[in-house]
Design a protein around this motif. Structure first.
Motif, PDB file in Angstrom:
ATOM      1  N   ASN A  45      10.097   6.548 -10.673  1.00  0.00           N
ATOM      2  CA  ASN A  45      10.368   5.115 -10.752  1.00  0.00           C
ATOM      3  C   ASN A  45       9.930   4.379  -9.489  1.00  0.00           C
ATOM      4  OD1 ASN A  45      11.388   5.108 -13.352  1.00  0.00           O
ATOM      5  ND2 ASN A  45      13.481   5.489 -12.675  1.00  0.00           N
ATOM      6  N   VAL A  46      10.123   4.989  -8.331  1.00  0.00           N
ATOM      7  CA  VAL A  46       9.678   4.365  -7.079  1.00  0.00           C
ATOM      8  C   VAL A  46       8.164   4.242  -7.061  1.00  0.00           C
ATOM      9  CG1 VAL A  46       9.506   4.724  -4.585  1.00  0.00           C
ATOM     10  CG2 VAL A  46      11.701   5.023  -5.729  1.00  0.00           C
ATOM     11  N   VAL A  47       7.474   5.301  -7.460  1.00  0.00           N
ATOM     12  CA  VAL A  47       6.009   5.258  -7.489  1.00  0.00           C
ATOM     13  C   VAL A  47       5.519   4.220  -8.493  1.00  0.00           C
ATOM     14  CG1 VAL A  47       3.934   6.586  -8.060  1.00  0.00           C
ATOM     15  CG2 VAL A  47       5.718   7.597  -6.640  1.00  0.00           C
ATOM     16  N   ALA A  48       6.156   4.146  -9.659  1.00  0.00           N
ATOM     17  CA  ALA A  48       5.768   3.142 -10.652  1.00  0.00           C
ATOM     18  C   ALA A  48       5.991   1.731 -10.109  1.00  0.00           C
ATOM     19  CB  ALA A  48       6.558   3.342 -11.942  1.00  0.00           C
ATOM     20  N   GLY A  49       7.097   1.507  -9.426  1.00  0.00           N
ATOM     21  CA  GLY A  49       7.357   0.200  -8.825  1.00  0.00           C
ATOM     22  C   GLY A  49       6.332  -0.153  -7.760  1.00  0.00           C
ATOM     23  N   LEU A  50       5.960   0.836  -6.944  1.00  0.00           N
ATOM     24  CA  LEU A  50       4.934   0.583  -5.922  1.00  0.00           C
ATOM     25  C   LEU A  50       3.578   0.271  -6.552  1.00  0.00           C
ATOM     26  CD1 LEU A  50       5.837   3.298  -3.265  1.00  0.00           C
ATOM     27  CD2 LEU A  50       6.202   0.821  -3.114  1.00  0.00           C
ATOM     28  N   MET A  51       3.263   0.954  -7.640  1.00  0.00           N
ATOM     29  CA  MET A  51       1.990   0.681  -8.311  1.00  0.00           C
ATOM     30  C   MET A  51       1.985  -0.717  -8.938  1.00  0.00           C
ATOM     31  SD  MET A  51      -0.038   3.188  -7.784  1.00  0.00           S
ATOM     32  CE  MET A  51      -1.307   3.215  -9.019  1.00  0.00           C
ATOM     33  N   ILE A  52       3.118  -1.148  -9.478  1.00  0.00           N
ATOM     34  CA  ILE A  52       3.201  -2.504 -10.026  1.00  0.00           C
ATOM     35  C   ILE A  52       3.046  -3.529  -8.917  1.00  0.00           C
ATOM     36  CG2 ILE A  52       4.775  -4.165 -11.111  1.00  0.00           C
ATOM     37  CD1 ILE A  52       5.828  -1.795 -12.800  1.00  0.00           C
ATOM     38  N   LEU A  53       3.691  -3.282  -7.775  1.00  0.00           N
ATOM     39  CA  LEU A  53       3.561  -4.184  -6.634  1.00  0.00           C
ATOM     40  C   LEU A  53       2.125  -4.199  -6.120  1.00  0.00           C
ATOM     41  CD1 LEU A  53       4.897  -5.987  -4.471  1.00  0.00           C
ATOM     42  CD2 LEU A  53       5.273  -3.895  -3.151  1.00  0.00           C
ATOM     43  N   ALA A  54       1.512  -3.027  -5.996  1.00  0.00           N
ATOM     44  CA  ALA A  54       0.136  -2.947  -5.517  1.00  0.00           C
ATOM     45  C   ALA A  54      -0.832  -3.623  -6.478  1.00  0.00           C
ATOM     46  CB  ALA A  54      -0.261  -1.494  -5.299  1.00  0.00           C
ATOM     47  N   ASN A  55      -0.511  -3.630  -7.763  1.00  0.00           N
ATOM     48  CA  ASN A  55      -1.373  -4.261  -8.758  1.00  0.00           C
ATOM     49  C   ASN A  55      -1.551  -5.750  -8.499  1.00  0.00           C
ATOM     50  OD1 ASN A  55      -2.966  -4.344 -11.083  1.00  0.00           O
ATOM     51  ND2 ASN A  55      -1.207  -4.918 -12.336  1.00  0.00           N
ATOM     52  N   THR A  56      -0.508  -6.383  -7.953  1.00  0.00           N
ATOM     53  CA  THR A  56      -0.612  -7.813  -7.653  1.00  0.00           C
ATOM     54  C   THR A  56      -1.340  -8.073  -6.341  1.00  0.00           C
ATOM     55  OG1 THR A  56       1.520  -7.833  -6.530  1.00  0.00           O
ATOM     56  CG2 THR A  56       1.531  -8.292  -8.902  1.00  0.00           C
ATOM     57  N   LEU A  57      -1.536  -7.051  -5.515  1.00  0.00           N
ATOM     58  CA  LEU A  57      -2.113  -7.243  -4.188  1.00  0.00           C
ATOM     59  C   LEU A  57      -3.562  -6.793  -4.066  1.00  0.00           C
ATOM     60  CD1 LEU A  57       0.947  -5.995  -2.099  1.00  0.00           C
ATOM     61  CD2 LEU A  57       0.346  -8.351  -2.661  1.00  0.00           C
ATOM     62  N   VAL A  58      -4.004  -5.852  -4.898  1.00  0.00           N
ATOM     63  CA  VAL A  58      -5.359  -5.305  -4.767  1.00  0.00           C
ATOM     64  C   VAL A  58      -6.103  -5.393  -6.097  1.00  0.00           C
ATOM     65  CG1 VAL A  58      -4.725  -3.742  -2.889  1.00  0.00           C
ATOM     66  CG2 VAL A  58      -4.572  -2.953  -5.227  1.00  0.00           C
ATOM     67  N   ASP A  59      -7.412  -5.175  -6.037  1.00  0.00           N
ATOM     68  CA  ASP A  59      -8.231  -5.270  -7.249  1.00  0.00           C
ATOM     69  C   ASP A  59      -8.185  -3.958  -8.048  1.00  0.00           C
ATOM     70  OD1 ASP A  59      -9.660  -3.703  -5.514  1.00  0.00           O
ATOM     71  OD2 ASP A  59     -11.572  -4.746  -5.784  1.00  0.00           O
ATOM     72  N   ALA A  60      -8.796  -3.976  -9.214  1.00  0.00           N
ATOM     73  CA  ALA A  60      -8.727  -2.844 -10.146  1.00  0.00           C
ATOM     74  C   ALA A  60      -9.382  -1.589  -9.583  1.00  0.00           C
ATOM     75  CB  ALA A  60      -9.365  -3.218 -11.475  1.00  0.00           C
ATOM     76  N   ALA A  61     -10.500  -1.729  -8.896  1.00  0.00           N
ATOM     77  CA  ALA A  61     -11.190  -0.553  -8.351  1.00  0.00           C
ATOM     78  C   ALA A  61     -10.329   0.146  -7.305  1.00  0.00           C
ATOM     79  CB  ALA A  61     -12.530  -0.969  -7.746  1.00  0.00           C
ATOM     80  N   THR A  62      -9.652  -0.621  -6.486  1.00  0.00           N
ATOM     81  CA  THR A  62      -8.774  -0.032  -5.478  1.00  0.00           C
ATOM     82  C   THR A  62      -7.576   0.641  -6.140  1.00  0.00           C
ATOM     83  OG1 THR A  62      -9.443  -1.765  -3.948  1.00  0.00           O
ATOM     84  CG2 THR A  62      -7.490  -0.509  -3.362  1.00  0.00           C
ATOM     85  N   MET A  63      -7.037   0.035  -7.198  1.00  0.00           N
ATOM     86  CA  MET A  63      -5.923   0.648  -7.928  1.00  0.00           C
ATOM     87  C   MET A  63      -6.343   1.999  -8.522  1.00  0.00           C
ATOM     88  SD  MET A  63      -3.054  -0.902  -7.845  1.00  0.00           S
ATOM     89  CE  MET A  63      -2.232  -0.179  -9.236  1.00  0.00           C
ATOM     90  N   ASN A  64      -7.550   2.065  -9.085  1.00  0.00           N
ATOM     91  CA  ASN A  64      -8.045   3.325  -9.633  1.00  0.00           C
ATOM     92  C   ASN A  64      -8.164   4.383  -8.538  1.00  0.00           C
ATOM     93  OD1 ASN A  64      -8.183   2.334 -12.210  1.00  0.00           O
ATOM     94  ND2 ASN A  64     -10.346   1.789 -12.072  1.00  0.00           N
ATOM     95  N   THR A  65      -8.669   3.979  -7.382  1.00  0.00           N
ATOM     96  CA  THR A  65      -8.798   4.904  -6.261  1.00  0.00           C
ATOM     97  C   THR A  65      -7.433   5.400  -5.809  1.00  0.00           C
ATOM     98  OG1 THR A  65     -10.791   3.740  -5.540  1.00  0.00           O
ATOM     99  CG2 THR A  65      -9.733   5.189  -3.939  1.00  0.00           C
ATOM    100  N   ILE A  66      -6.461   4.505  -5.709  1.00  0.00           N
ATOM    101  CA  ILE A  66      -5.113   4.891  -5.309  1.00  0.00           C
ATOM    102  C   ILE A  66      -4.515   5.868  -6.320  1.00  0.00           C
ATOM    103  CG2 ILE A  66      -2.751   4.048  -5.022  1.00  0.00           C
ATOM    104  CD1 ILE A  66      -3.966   1.462  -3.863  1.00  0.00           C
ATOM    105  N   ALA A  67      -4.681   5.597  -7.602  1.00  0.00           N
ATOM    106  CA  ALA A  67      -4.132   6.470  -8.639  1.00  0.00           C
ATOM    107  C   ALA A  67      -4.765   7.859  -8.588  1.00  0.00           C
ATOM    108  CB  ALA A  67      -4.325   5.845 -10.013  1.00  0.00           C
ATOM    109  N   VAL A  68      -6.086   7.924  -8.441  1.00  0.00           N
ATOM    110  CA  VAL A  68      -6.778   9.218  -8.389  1.00  0.00           C
ATOM    111  C   VAL A  68      -6.359   9.995  -7.153  1.00  0.00           C
ATOM    112  CG1 VAL A  68      -9.044  10.294  -8.097  1.00  0.00           C
ATOM    113  CG2 VAL A  68      -8.736   8.509  -9.798  1.00  0.00           C
ATOM    114  N   LEU A  69      -6.289   9.337  -5.998  1.00  0.00           N
ATOM    115  CA  LEU A  69      -5.880  10.019  -4.771  1.00  0.00           C
ATOM    116  C   LEU A  69      -4.432  10.507  -4.849  1.00  0.00           C
ATOM    117  CD1 LEU A  69      -7.595   7.800  -2.060  1.00  0.00           C
ATOM    118  CD2 LEU A  69      -8.284  10.064  -2.866  1.00  0.00           C
TER     119      LEU A  69
END
Length: 94
Positions: A45-69
């Protein structure tokens, strides 16, 4: 197609979730299984919340990179950070 990819992802998630809960229970023995499950759900749940927060701050390519890493970090942590050792006694009936 997208539907096929989502179906495959859901199938693999459904197969792997019980194995992850069992691994967490074995790694945290002698703590109760409910403790390891609670910690696992809390971390998810913490990771999901951080990903939702990061979604509003960064673009889609960066989100994909964060998820893969993140996935690679978890895989390498489990592969190289977990030592095989059976902690339960042989006569443990619970």
């Amino acid at each position: 197609s997208l539907a096929l990819a989502l179906t495959g992802a859901g199938a693999f998630q459904g197969v792997l979730e019980p194995l992850c809960y069992e691994l967490a229970a074995e790694l945290m023995y002698p703590a109760k299984e409910s403790t390891s499950a609670g910690i696992l759900v809390f971390v998810l749940n913490v990771v999901a919340g951080l990903m939702i927060l990061a979604n509003t701050l960064v673009d889609a390519a960066t989100m994909n990179t964060i998820a893969v890493l993140t996935v690679l970090a978890v895989i390498f942590s489990v592969l190289f950070g977990v030592r095989e050792q059976y902690n339960r006694p042989q006569n443990d009936s619970a």
